[in-house]
Design an enzyme around this catalytic site. Structure first.
Site, PDB file in Angstrom:
ATOM      1  N   GLY A  33      -4.614   5.071  -2.832  1.00  0.00           N
ATOM      2  CA  GLY A  33      -4.284   4.034  -1.904  1.00  0.00           C
ATOM      3  C   GLY A  33      -5.677   3.485  -1.408  1.00  0.00           C
ATOM      4  O   GLY A  33      -6.726   3.660  -1.959  1.00  0.00           O
ATOM      5  N   ASN A  34      -5.505   2.939  -0.147  1.00  0.00           N
ATOM      6  CA  ASN A  34      -6.805   2.300   0.381  1.00  0.00           C
ATOM      7  C   ASN A  34      -6.527   2.076   1.958  1.00  0.00           C
ATOM      8  O   ASN A  34      -5.371   2.345   2.531  1.00  0.00           O
ATOM      9  CB  ASN A  34      -7.036   0.910  -0.045  1.00  0.00           C
ATOM     10  CG  ASN A  34      -6.200  -0.325   0.057  1.00  0.00           C
ATOM     11  OD1 ASN A  34      -5.958  -0.557   1.344  1.00  0.00           O
ATOM     12  ND2 ASN A  34      -5.644  -0.486  -0.869  1.00  0.00           N
ATOM     13  N   ARG A  35      -7.705   1.806   2.935  1.00  0.00           N
ATOM     14  CA  ARG A  35      -7.292   1.935   4.209  1.00  0.00           C
ATOM     15  C   ARG A  35      -7.023   0.801   4.861  1.00  0.00           C
ATOM     16  O   ARG A  35      -7.028   0.631   6.129  1.00  0.00           O
ATOM     17  CB  ARG A  35      -8.946   2.446   4.851  1.00  0.00           C
ATOM     18  CG  ARG A  35      -9.222   3.326   4.165  1.00  0.00           C
ATOM     19  CD  ARG A  35     -10.837   3.728   4.866  1.00  0.00           C
ATOM     20  NE  ARG A  35     -11.383   5.020   4.293  1.00  0.00           N
ATOM     21  CZ  ARG A  35     -11.230   6.243   4.515  1.00  0.00           C
ATOM     22  NH1 ARG A  35     -10.122   6.445   5.320  1.00  0.00           N
ATOM     23  NH2 ARG A  35     -11.712   7.357   3.803  1.00  0.00           N
ATOM     24  N   SER A  36      -6.283  -0.282   4.186  1.00  0.00           N
ATOM     25  CA  SER A  36      -5.747  -1.370   5.002  1.00  0.00           C
ATOM     26  C   SER A  36      -4.561  -0.830   6.093  1.00  0.00           C
ATOM     27  O   SER A  36      -3.933  -0.108   5.780  1.00  0.00           O
ATOM     28  CB  SER A  36      -5.111  -2.468   3.938  1.00  0.00           C
ATOM     29  OG  SER A  36      -4.376  -3.217   4.582  1.00  0.00           O
ATOM     30  N   ALA A  99      -3.964  -5.587   0.986  1.00  0.00           N
ATOM     31  CA  ALA A  99      -4.913  -5.035   0.118  1.00  0.00           C
ATOM     32  C   ALA A  99      -4.484  -4.414  -1.066  1.00  0.00           C
ATOM     33  O   ALA A  99      -3.883  -3.390  -1.011  1.00  0.00           O
ATOM     34  CB  ALA A  99      -5.715  -3.992   0.825  1.00  0.00           C
TER      35      ALA A  99
END
Ligand code: CTP
Ligand code: CA
Length: 228
Positions: A33-36, A99
């Site tokens: 995943g990502n930090r959005s 994102a």
């Protein structure tokens, strides 16, 4: 901004907004995943709804509460996000603030990957995800009237956003300065340059809430200026 009922400027318009990260499964229990945070996308959906638009928010996993009056569709992967966007059409306005993971794990494991005694760590292979913004912006039929993307940049912001706008075929690109000290993942402020086909507007440093209100007002102005 507060509007009242049928006088709101986007009454009769439909909008879709993407927000948050996507999660790409490795196996049934693991993902990339990502930090959005989803703050900006959720604020935009809320602002469009307050401006009178019938709004669908398609979001990856976030801690943000569902904005009032907005229909929320929760998804995980980029491919699910694309399918949900296609299901939400037709719309007049589409804002792509998510994102989206550029890659997913190719051939995700049907069962949990297990450690092997003295074995090698697994090697992950990746496949490119569909570009949701470009797919919707290039629809031959049923393309939204106004397609807006975000470009998170750390340098050459305007030049990169001008090129990205052309590459993806969207109408407006909001270049977002994510170099250290200004707006970024999880923070509360953004510094935006609005790139259109024939202009660049430099916005002052604003909270994500203010960016959302200003964008909704700018969208309302765009539709006001259109011939009926
Ligand atoms: N976007 C999308 N689907 C993708 C990737 C990006 O819809 N698979 C959208 C984002 O929501 C954003 C815009 O495209 O509105 C720009 O995303 P960005 O990551 O800046 O552009 P990329 O083309 O992925 O280029 P790069 O990450 O290499 O800078
Ligand atoms: Ca990307």
């Amino acid at each position: 901004e507060a509007y009242f009922g049928k006088d709101a400027p986007l009454v009769g318009r439909r909008a879709l907004v993407t927000s948050g990260p996507t999660y790409e499964a490795i196996d049934p229990v693991r993902f990339i995943g990502n930090r959005s945070s989803g703050k900006q996308g959720h604020a935009i959906a809320a602002a469009l709804s307050r401006a009178g638009a019938e709004t669908t928010l398609i979001t990856g996993p976030t801690a943000e509460p569902a904005p009032q009056g907005v229909q929320v569709v929760r998804i995980e992967s980029a491919r699910q996000m694309l399918a949900a966007c296609q299901d939400a059409l037709p719309v007049d306005i589409a804002v792509f603030a998510a994102a989206v993971a550029d890659w997913r794990v190719a051939g995700q494991a049907p069962q949990k990957l297990k450690k092997q005694e003295g074995g090698q760590p697994p090697r992950l292979e990746f496949a490119e995800n569909p570009d949701i913004l470009a797919t919707i912006a290039r629809l031959a039929q049923g393309r939204p009237g106004l397609v807006i993307g975000f470009a998170a940049e750390t340098e050459n912001m305007v030049a990169n956003a001008v090129a990205k706008r052309a590459r993806k075929g969207c109408d407006w690109m909001l270049a977002n300065d994510v170099s250290t000290g200004t707006g970024t993942f999880g923070g509360d402020a953004n510094t935006i340059h609005l790139v259109t086909a024939d202009s660049v507007e430099d916005w002052p440093r604003l909270t994500k809430q203010q960016v959302a209100d200003r964008l909704a007002a700018r969208i309302a102005e765009h539709f006001r200026s259109l011939p009926a």
